[in-house]
Scaffold this motif. Structure first.
Motif, PDB file in Angstrom:
ATOM      1  N   MET A   1      37.359  10.452  29.591  1.00  0.00           N
ATOM      2  CA  MET A   1      38.332  10.770  30.808  1.00  0.00           C
ATOM      3  C   MET A   1      39.747  11.182  30.819  1.00  0.00           C
ATOM      4  SD  MET A   1      38.259   8.846  34.095  1.00  0.00           S
ATOM      5  CE  MET A   1      39.876   9.066  34.485  1.00  0.00           C
ATOM      6  N   PRO A   2      40.433  10.408  29.910  1.00  0.00           N
ATOM      7  CA  PRO A   2      42.129  10.616  29.818  1.00  0.00           C
ATOM      8  C   PRO A   2      42.400  12.005  29.545  1.00  0.00           C
ATOM      9  CG  PRO A   2      41.303   8.259  29.333  1.00  0.00           C
ATOM     10  CD  PRO A   2      40.138   9.149  29.235  1.00  0.00           C
TER      11      PRO A   2
ATOM     12  N   LEU B   1      40.328  14.828  29.820  1.00  0.00           N
ATOM     13  CA  LEU B   1      39.896  15.647  30.445  1.00  0.00           C
ATOM     14  C   LEU B   1      40.823  16.551  31.576  1.00  0.00           C
ATOM     15  CD1 LEU B   1      36.462  14.268  31.433  1.00  0.00           C
ATOM     16  CD2 LEU B   1      37.054  15.939  29.431  1.00  0.00           C
TER      17      LEU B   1
ATOM     18  N   PHE C   1      39.637  19.299  33.646  1.00  0.00           N
ATOM     19  CA  PHE C   1      38.807  19.691  34.664  1.00  0.00           C
ATOM     20  C   PHE C   1      37.328  19.241  34.353  1.00  0.00           C
ATOM     21  CE2 PHE C   1      36.467  22.706  37.707  1.00  0.00           C
ATOM     22  CZ  PHE C   1      36.979  22.225  38.710  1.00  0.00           C
TER      23      PHE C   1
END
Lengths: 255, 359
Positions: free
Chosen positions: A103-104, A106, A108
């Protein structure tokens, strides 16, 4: 370069002193083990270093930046944290868990590289066979490997592990710690680990920090570990054996 | 054989073999398909019976009474159902996530009741929506915007209360729901209290609200519901990865860079918005918000990139189907749709309560 240091770090929770005037500098490429009895402040120290607690006094500095000036989302690209107790929802699959760890990084949606990273971790942590299995169906060792993979998916420079081998059998304990050690050296990262099993700590750790009542009592490599230090830290008589260059600790009941 | 193998390995490389993604895509298409079918059935079914041929003709030619019923009344009603069901479905999915509570939904936490109370304050105390009767059971609200605003404030106050309660230590998911149900009854009582100061027509209207009904969905209302839904949808989809992060627990979510407290509060404010607007026009519709995300998770898992939009689709499908049932069960009379959704949803709620699963 890339050092993490605590400077006169203190922490009170509900008016109780948890950490008192800690000073320490962590370097890259080393596996640090924090040891000490329950309630010594080990986990709190780890949380402060992870920017997960912010009511502390003093400073934590990474590189030459105060941790307070680094945004949480920026820091997420630098450090990964594995809590003592996992609170992921048990219906998640292994693959989802690891992908969420990206996540960190990404923007979009996951890029090809993100999926590659997940795939790499599935392979290297031997999780490929269970990739679509929900967490609740994993054994203790498999779950811990999956959680470690999630943390490594962040590609951290600082890896914080709070008792990563709790409740595991000896084989899985060794396997997890071997993986952690390998990552630390290969990726040249700072790994800080809270561990209760002192003999495991001795066989994998590079550097040891003994904590008690919110203070660092002693730190250094294997040589600092003596029966005097151990009895002072744990309030139990301890014996230190030297066997072919290995150090082995045995605690005893009170006489 | 060799070409086939290389073909397969090529597919594997391209990740097309990923069964989960395929499954998600497939279910998305299936749900959309069902929704479209149900939508046309909803246009066809109603208290005024028309033949299938008349129906088809009305669809394509906009003249006469039948065309008016199908293309105006029923169409707006169906659109209202889709937008409201979608709003409630998303609200349920997000509330279950941010409160980490499988029983959470706008209805079970009393947010809907807060919205009704707020709207009642707007109508009765401030006189924003002088109600007037149209026909035997319909009435409309003038000044929809202020009423919607008041409903939002009512819903928001409940959501904030729930948020504060959930931050207190050691409150189990069940205890939070108990608190939510209590808050819901409290606001219902407060609404009834207001009715002492209202005219007969207003009372009739507010009592009628207790069971959500789609007859009140007109073009003006639908526009506003569409607006609130769009704002909410964009917000939630924009934060979809953060909702995924929250599934890993508070501390890990933070370690992934999520300001968890702020996200939870913001998300609850946005759910208040998307619940309040439809509720202020159509009344309380229970259990759609509870059911939809559970169905979605059964079908496609927990990834909120899918749970959010699919909960909207499933919520829309459920409410539209419930409305068809409401029109059919006692035909030619039409039941308030809230009765039907409660009949279906209440058993599911009890099942979830007994099963004690996490989200």
């Amino acid at each position: 370069m890339g050092m993490l240091s605590a400077e006169s770090l203190s922490l009170n929770l509900k008016d109780k002193p948890i950490l008192q005037e800690l000073d320490f500098t962590f370097e890259r490429g080393k596996l640090y083990v924090i040891l000490g009895p329950n309630g010594a402040g080990k986990s709190s120290f780890l949380r402060v270093l992870g920017k997960l607690l912010d009511s502390y006094n003093g400073k934590v500095v990474y590189g030459n930046k105060d941790l307070r000036e680094i945004r949480l989302s920026e820091y997420a690209k630098l450090r990964a944290y594995l809590p003592q107790r996992d609170e992921s929802i048990p219906q998640l699959t292994v693959k989802e868990l690891i992908l969420f760890g990206r996540m960190p990084h990404l923007n979009f949606e996951p890029s090809k590289r993100d999926y590659q990273k997940v795939e790499e971790l599935l392979q290297s942590l031997n999780l490929k066979a269970y990739e679509n299995r929900p967490l609740r169906d994993l054994s203790g060792g498999e779950l811990q490997r999956a959680l470690l993979a999630r943390a490594l998916a962040q590609e951290p420079v600082i890896l914080l592990l709070d008792e990563p081998v709790n409740h595991l059998d000896p084989k899985n304990q060794l396997e997890i710690l071997r993986l952690v050690k390998k990552q630390t050296i290969e990726k040249n990262i700072i790994t800080i680990m809270v561990l209760h099993e002192i003999n495991l700590a001795l066989s994998f750790g590079d550097y040891f920090i003994f904590m008690k009542e919110g203070r660092i009592l002693a730190h250094g490599n294997k040589e600092i570990i003596t029966s005097e230090l151990l009895s002072k830290v744990y309030e139990l008589p301890a014996r230190v054996y030297h066997l072919n260059g290995k150090v082995l600790i045995q605690f005893k009941e009170h006489p | 054989m060799e070409t086939r193998d290389s073909f397969l390995s090529k597919i594997a490389e391209e990740k097309l073999y990923d069964t989960l993604s395929l499954r998600r895509l497939l279910w998305g298409l299936i749900i959309c398909f069902i929704l479209v079918i149900v939508f046309f059935v909803a246009l066809y079914v109603g208290s005024y019976q028309i033949s299938f041929f008349e129906f088809l003709r009305a669809l394509f030619r906009g003249e006469g009474e039948v065309a008016y019923i199908v293309r105006e009344l029923r169409l707006q009603r169906a659109i209202g159902a889709v937008l409201t069901g979608a709003s409630l479905g998303i609200a349920g999915a997000v509330m279950q996530n941010v409160l980490r509570n499988p029983l959470a939904s706008p209805f079970t936490l009393g947010v809907s009741h807060g919205a009704i109370f707020g709207a009642s304050v707007g109508i009765i105390v401030f006189g924003f929506g002088k109600l007037h009767t149209v026909g035997p059971q319909g009435f409309t609200i003038f000044k929809t915007y202020p009423v919607a605003l008041f409903a939002f404030l009512g819903a928001l106050s409940v959501a904030v209360l729930i948020y504060i309660l959930s931050r207190l230590r050691d409150l189990s998911p069940q205890a939070i729901i108990l608190a939510g149900v209590t808050i819901g009854s409290l606001f219902s009582s407060a609404t009834m209290f207001l009715q002492y100061f209202a005219t007969d027509v207003q009372v009739a209207a507010t009592v009628y609200w207790t069971f959500g009904d789609l007859a009140k969905a007109g073009i003006k209302e639908n526009k506003l519901i569409f607006l609130s839904f769009t704002i909410g949808f964009l917000f939630f989809m924009g934060h979809r990865w953060k909702f995924n992060g929250l599934l890993l627990g508070e501390e890990v979510a933070k370690s992934l860079g999520i300001e968890t407290k702020r996200l939870r509060l913001l998300a609850l404010i946005m759910t208040s918005l998307i619940v309040a607007v439809p509720t202020s026009f159509l009344g309380i519709i229970g259990f759609v918000g509870l059911m939809s995300p559970h169905i979605v998770r059964l079908l496609v898992g927990n990834d909120y990139r899918y749970v959010i939009p699919y909960s909207a689709l499933v919520g829309a499908t459920i409410l539209l189907s419930a409305d068809i049932l409401a029109k059919v069960i006692l035909a030619p009379r039409t039941l308030p749709v809230g009765i039907v959704t409660t009949l279906v949803g209440a058993p599911l709620f009890l099942y979830l309560l007994l099963k004690r699963r996490t989200i």
